[in-house]
Design a protein around this motif. Structure first.
Motif, short mmCIF file in Angstrom:
data_model
loop_
_atom_site.label_atom_id
_atom_site.label_comp_id
_atom_site.label_asym_id
_atom_site.label_seq_id
_atom_site.Cartn_x
_atom_site.Cartn_y
_atom_site.Cartn_z
N HIS A 171 0.85 -1.21 0.00
CA HIS A 171 0.00 0.00 0.00
C HIS A 171 0.88 1.25 0.00
O HIS A 171 1.83 1.35 0.76
N ASP A 191 6.18 1.45 6.49
CA ASP A 191 4.74 1.19 6.37
C ASP A 191 4.11 2.20 5.43
O ASP A 191 3.65 3.24 5.87
N ASP A 192 3.99 2.00 4.13
CA ASP A 192 4.43 0.77 3.51
C ASP A 192 5.13 1.11 2.20
O ASP A 192 4.85 0.51 1.17
N GLU A 223 -5.37 1.92 2.60
CA GLU A 223 -5.14 0.84 3.58
C GLU A 223 -5.36 1.36 4.98
O GLU A 223 -6.03 0.72 5.80
N GLU A 224 -4.83 2.54 5.24
CA GLU A 224 -4.89 3.08 6.61
C GLU A 224 -6.30 3.54 6.99
O GLU A 224 -6.57 3.79 8.16
N ASP A 251 3.68 -5.76 3.57
CA ASP A 251 3.31 -4.58 4.37
C ASP A 251 4.22 -4.57 5.61
O ASP A 251 4.13 -5.46 6.45
N ILE A 252 5.09 -3.57 5.67
CA ILE A 252 6.13 -3.46 6.71
C ILE A 252 7.18 -4.56 6.49
O ILE A 252 7.30 -5.51 7.24
ZN LIG Z 1 0.72 -0.95 6.48
#
Ligand SMILES: [Zn+2]
Length: 482
Positions: A171, A191-192, A223-224, A251-252
């Motif tokens: 994302h 992130d990310d 995403e967030e 992601d991360i």
């Molecule tokens: Zn994330």
């Protein structure tokens, strides 16, 4: 037919606990003669399993492709994404802001341009597309907001396989401590930007090759705010009937340089009970002890196999859980639509470096800054992703209609399946019901039926297709058939 005619017969008759339909005639004849095709003594009772499922099998072309992954290029991508200052989905996307290089609209245009640049380098091999929609107000979306997913399609070159799709995603949106703060820095390096960089780097590297099946490189937003971008994309894939076989969500994956990190490990999360399972399916899973055999879990095991087969520098650590506590991710959107999807994440996260306002307090630095990212680590994770995508897109389709015959009480196990496009052979995998990963593998020639002298009550079976060069499909656990 002599005993030497087919190597699969050789293996079959060496380990006489297995019989295969077509090959069985020759194999049993050899077995009855008491001497194997190459002079091995026949074992009437179950002998040692022929191969360990953990054996390496790599393809030099894929090994060469993943060597092209560049930590330096990944660093440039992450630093560029961070340079937009704040990539909140709620930030600006009007023409003036895009021109000024500010807000999520400018980020989206940069990602598009980046995909187009890779495509230019491969003679236009990538189709660069967007999936844009307006999200209505919700908890973290104060007003109707346009969300745009950006993706590049590397179409499969085998007309019979091109409908099969594997996908990698990250994302590109970010946030700081305040969901509504669209002006202060929200660098989101780990992130990310890290996961977005993995998706982009896989596109850059794999677009230099051609694969029988299709690969999609995706970057989602929202995403967030609640996985909004991926939710829309997964619903589109479902509605359009895509044959989407695997989703890798990164992601991360920045390998945060904080204490306790293990830069040789990446966690791979996969759901156990499928999110999309119906009540009837859950009942069947309960009856069969299938709690650890969702399609996503088989994908995670496939990634573990890829990790053993290629020198990526990072070992996938399978976590048998949908996600971390108090956190979610875009793979879940795909799971909700019934697709196999897993999440890659750092071995250890540093919460001072996630969703924080950039600041120093009591000597502690807060904020998701590039200086905490281990670019070599991101490159290792990108290699693992690229190897998994390339393996899946090169392998034959997984066998369909895999069944286990359960017509009567029987200590042997008979499996049947339909032939797969591109398959030169099949393999039966099995493991003890309490083992986390496949333990044994038996090659079955070209037949689509096998009987093993292994009790279905004691193990879990699966069948996978193998092409002439040894590329393995995803394994499929059989359904019982009366
Ligand atoms: Zn994330």
């Amino acid at each position: 037919m002599s005993c030497q005619e087919n190597s699969s017969h050789v293996r079959v008759s060496r380990f006489a606990h297995l019989f295969v339909n077509v090959t069985a005639v020759a194999a049993v004849a050899c077995a009855l003669a008491g001497i194997g095709p190459l002079g091995w003594a026949q074992e009437i009772e179950p002998g040692p399993p022929p191969n360990l499922a953990s054996d390496r099998h790599s393809d030099t072309k894929i090994a060469e492709a993943i060597r092209q992954v560049s930590a330096d290029h990944i660093r440039q991508t992450i630093e560029k994404l961070v340079s937009f200052n704040n990539r909140s989905t709620l930030s600006a996307q009007d023409e003036d802001s895009i021109k000024a290089g500010r807000g999520i609209g400018a980020v989206r245009e940069w990602i598009k341009a980046e995909f187009e640049r890779y495509s230019k380098d491969c003679g236009g091999c990538l189709e660069v597309k967007t999936d844009a929609f307006t999200e209505q107000p919700a908890e973290r979306i104060p007003k109707p907001t346009e969300i745009t997913n950006v993706y590049a399609v590397l179409k499969g070159v085998d007309p019979k396989q091109a409908e099969r799709i594997v996908l990698v995603t990250g994302h590109y949106d970010s946030r700081n401590a305040e969901n509504s703060n669209i002006t202060d820095p929200a660098p989101g390096a780990n992130d990310d930007a890290s996961g977005t960089a993995v998706s982009l780097e896989c596109a850059r590297v794999l677009s230099k090759s051609r694969f029988p099946a299709t690969i999609i490189f995706l970057a989602v937003a929202g995403e967030e705010q609640g996985l909004n971008g991926s939710k829309h994309f997964a619903q589109m894939a479902k509605q359009q009937g895509w044959n989407l076989e695997a989703v890798l969500n990164d992601d991360i994956v920045g390998g945060d340089l904080g204490p306790g990190q293990d830069a040789g490990v990446v966690r791979v999360f996969s759901e156990g009970l499928p999110t999309a399972a119906t009540d009837a399916e859950i009942r069947r899973i309960r009856m069969l002890g299938g709690e650890s055999d969702s399609k996503s879990r088989e994908l995670a095991r496939y990634i573990a196999d890829v990790g053993r087969s290629y020198d990526t520098g990072v070992k996938p650590l399978l976590i048998f859980r949908l996600d971390r506590f108090l956190r979610g991710g875009d793979h879940y959107s795909f799971n909700q639509q019934g697709f196999s999807a897993v999440r890659f994440t750092d071995y250890r996260e540093d919460y001072n470096h996630q969703h924080q306002n950039v600041r120093t307090e009591n000597g502690i630095e807060y904020g998701d800054l590039p200086k905490f990212v281990d670019f070599d680590y991101v490159a290792r994770v990108a290699r693992l992703n690229a190897a998994a995508l390339a393996s899946l897109a090169t392998a034959p389709a997984a066998p369909a209609s895999v069944k286990m015959v359960t017509k009567e009480l029987d200590n042997n196990t008979t499996l049947t399946w339909e032939a797969s496009v591109g398959a030169a052979a099949y393999e039966v995998l099995w493991r003890s019901t309490s083992a986390p990963d496949w333990e044994y593998v038996q090659t079955i020639g070209t037949g689509t039926r096998a009987t093993l002298k292994v009790s279905k009550d004691n193990v879990i079976f699966a069948v996978r297709a193998v092409d002439a060069a040894g590329h393995r499909s995803l394994p499929v656990v059989p359904e019982p058939e009366r």
